[in-house]
Design an enzyme around this catalytic site. Sequence first.
Site, PDB file in Angstrom:
ATOM      1  N   CYS A  33       0.823  -1.217   0.000  1.00  0.00           N
ATOM      2  CA  CYS A  33       0.000   0.000   0.000  1.00  0.00           C
ATOM      3  C   CYS A  33       0.853   1.261   0.000  1.00  0.00           C
ATOM      4  O   CYS A  33       0.349   2.345  -0.264  1.00  0.00           O
ATOM      5  CB  CYS A  33      -0.950   0.013   1.196  1.00  0.00           C
ATOM      6  SG  CYS A  33      -0.086   0.055   2.776  1.00  0.00           S
ATOM      7  N   CYS A 102      -2.698  -3.084   8.494  1.00  0.00           N
ATOM      8  CA  CYS A 102      -2.308  -1.786   9.055  1.00  0.00           C
ATOM      9  C   CYS A 102      -1.853  -1.967  10.506  1.00  0.00           C
ATOM     10  O   CYS A 102      -0.934  -1.290  10.962  1.00  0.00           O
ATOM     11  CB  CYS A 102      -3.470  -0.802   8.992  1.00  0.00           C
ATOM     12  SG  CYS A 102      -4.382  -0.850   7.434  1.00  0.00           S
TER      13      CYS A 102
HETATM   14 FE1  FES Z   1      -1.608   0.325   4.232  1.00  0.00          FE
HETATM   15 FE2  FES Z   1      -3.395   0.811   6.006  1.00  0.00          FE
HETATM   16  S1  FES Z   1      -3.719   0.609   3.887  1.00  0.00           S
HETATM   17  S2  FES Z   1      -1.278   0.558   6.303  1.00  0.00           S
END
Ligand code: FES
Length: 132
Positions: A33, A102
């Site tokens: 991400c 996360c």
């Molecule tokens: Fe990557 Fe939350 S979407 S840490």
Amino acid sequence: MYSQKVLDHFRNPRNVGRMDNPDGVGKVGNPVCGDVMVMYLKIKNDIIEDAMFETFGCGAAIATSSIATELIKGKPIHEAQNITNKAVVEALDGLPPAKMHCSVLAEEAVKSAIEDYEKKRNEGEGKPAESA
Ligand code: FES
């Protein structure tokens, strides 16, 4: 859906910001991400006196790092070192499955900051004593 606790920590993150002269710093990121988390620790007598964070990422990453600082403050380092993403998620009353990674970032940031502290401490011990 996010729990009230997640929303609260996302909107009013605790202990956010850069720390001056931290004893340990941990920087971790998730290559998928692209989110990045930096954890700063102030440690005295093996107790985490203060913890602060900077998170460049999603709302859940901000909430998990915020609660992680609260979980480890005042704890001995050997306890803080055992923090798990599960404990972080439980303290937030849960996270949606797609956001579990996360919380892993928060766990890794704490562990990495403690490792940094221990590395610096060991390096310090290895140094020859300064002559007057
Ligand atoms: Fe990557 Fe939350 S979407 S840490």
